[in-house]
Design an enzyme around this catalytic site. Structure first.
Site, PDB file in Angstrom:
ATOM      1  N   GLY A  17      46.199  58.548  13.639  1.00  0.00           N
ATOM      2  CA  GLY A  17      47.136  58.055  14.657  1.00  0.00           C
ATOM      3  C   GLY A  17      48.363  57.464  13.997  1.00  0.00           C
ATOM      4  O   GLY A  17      48.632  57.721  12.828  1.00  0.00           O
ATOM      5  N   ASN A  18      49.117  56.704  14.746  1.00  0.00           N
ATOM      6  CA  ASN A  18      50.278  56.011  14.180  1.00  0.00           C
ATOM      7  C   ASN A  18      50.489  54.701  14.922  1.00  0.00           C
ATOM      8  O   ASN A  18      49.773  54.400  15.875  1.00  0.00           O
ATOM      9  CB  ASN A  18      51.519  56.915  14.210  1.00  0.00           C
ATOM     10  CG  ASN A  18      51.867  57.362  15.609  1.00  0.00           C
ATOM     11  OD1 ASN A  18      52.201  56.552  16.456  1.00  0.00           O
ATOM     12  ND2 ASN A  18      51.749  58.665  15.867  1.00  0.00           N
TER      13      ASN A  18
END
Ligand code: CTP
Length: 398
Positions: A207-208
């Site tokens: 993810g980020n």
């Protein structure tokens, strides 16, 4: 304000005497006003006073024993264009922040589909207490608009912050809110927001750090301008309160693309603020990958480019807006993305500017359009940046 329905909630605070003036001012400005009160509020101002000024009966109980009528919080919530709780006591704020539904004021809050405003009023120590501030933060997060109390002499004789804002000023703010231009009335806006999560196994993902704040502020700005907003959002802690915003929660880039494609055809404007993960694991393990002591190799494949895919479905008159988050050669990279993804506008965030991007409440952007124009903006709150972005693209709308 003719034709506007304002529901006033009154709670147990000495500032309830000011609500009489508030109701009178709103009625004088042409609004139709109804009032709901808590039992405790009746100790500070009589329902008869408020009913006379509002020219409507005041509701306190769920059930009216005199005529056997059920006072439906659901229909009150549907009737209202704005629900304004003034004064909002510390107790009511705490209940609202926690979804407590033990009186008509609170149940109507949970049923309201319109914007909700609160005008807190309490003694300065209660106001600055961490618990109250926590509740106010929670309510802000839930989309409630807080009319800040003012500084001055309080009913206790103490001096400090906690006085309910003056009723005439609140009535002016309500009038200004309804007078806001609605240049996007009847328009459909599609917004992608937040990060995407790409599954590795049942408990892990790639993810980020995107919080989704920019996309949610854009949704709010468009909805305030009268648009119907489809907000396709990756995982985020945010919630959208505006009744014109419909959220489709997604997790992966593939899910985001499917949802965006679903809404794209009908959209007049599409703003892609999501931080889409560029890669996803080729295979997702069915069970949790165990530690073996060896290195772990996960082979990744590119995710679909949502902006570029939507560009292939673009029809005449549609406006598309993308974001470019860059660390080097900012302008060149942004202009390259503008062209490559066939966008009408690209909003450049530079990671070199402090207090911008992921997680922050502020952002500093430059907007480029496909005709070669460039607009620089200062560091501002994300809500103000959203407003700037929407104002920039408005002139292009047919
Ligand atoms: N975008 C998208 N789908 C992707 C990647 C990006 O729709 N798979 C959109 C973003 O929402 C944004 C714009 O494209 O509006 C640019 O995103 P960015 O991540 O900066 O661009 P990339 O094409 O991924 O390029 P790079 O990461 O190599 O800079």
């Amino acid at each position: 304000m003719t034709g506007k329905h304002v529901l006033i909630g009154v709670t147990g605070s000495i500032a309830a005497y000011k609500t009489a003036t508030l109701v009178r001012s709103l009625v004088k400005k042409g609004a139709e006003v109804k009032v709901v009160m808590t039992e405790k509020a009746k100790e500070f101002i009589t329902p008869l006073t408020l009913a006379t000024l509002a020219k409507n009966p005041v509701l306190v109980d769920f059930f009216d024993p005199t005529d056997g009528r059920w006072n439906s919080h659901v229909s009150l919530g549907e009737w209202s264009d704005l629900y304004l709780i003034a004064p909002a006591s510390a107790n009511t704020l705490a209940k609202m922040a926690n979804g407590v539904a033990d009186n008509l004021v609170c149940t109507t809050y949970l049923s309201a589909k319109c914007p909700v405003w609160v005008a807190p009023a309490m003694d300065l120590d209660m106001y600055r207490h961490e618990a109250t501030q926590r509740n106010l933060d929670r309510l802000r997060h839930d989309g409630v608009h807080i009319i800040e109390p003012t500084d001055g002499e309080l009913a206790s004789g103490l001096i400090g912050k906690g006085r309910m804002e003056e009723p005439e000023r609140i009535a002016d703010a309500v009038e200004a809110y309804f007078a806001q231009p609605k240049p996007l009335a009847g328009k459909n806006v599609l917004i992608t927001a937040g990060p995407t999560y790409e599954k590795i196994d049942p408990v892990r993902f790639i993810g980020n750090y995107s919080s989704g704040k920019m996309g949610f502020c854009l949704a709010e700005a468009c909805a305030n301008y009268g648009a119907n907003v489809e907000l396709v959002s990756g995982p985020t802690a945010l919630t959208a309160q505006h009744p014109n915003i419909h959220v489709t929660p997604v997790e992966s880039a593939d899910e985001m693309l499917a949802a965006a494609l679903h809404y794209f055809e009908a959209s007049d404007i599409c703003i892609m603020s999501a931080a889409v993960a560029d890669f996803k694991p080729i295979t997702v393990a069915d069970s949790k990958i165990k530690r073996t002591g060896d290195n772990l190799h996960i082979e990744l494949q590119p995710n679909p480019d949502i902006a570029a895919t939507l560009a292939t479905h673009k029809h005449k008159g549609q406006i598309t807006v993308g974001f470019a988050l860059e660390t080097d050669h900012e302008e060149n990279n942004a202009l390259d993305k503008l062209k490559r993804k066939k966008l009408d506008f690209i909003v450049l965030n530079s990671l070199k500017v402090a207090n911008t991007c992921f997680g922050y409440d502020t952002n500093q952007v430059t907007i480029y359009d496909a005709k070669g124009n460039k607009s620089d903006f200062e560091l501002k709150s994300k809500a103000e940046v959203a407003q700037d972005i929407v104002n920039t693209l408005l002139p292009c709308l047919k």
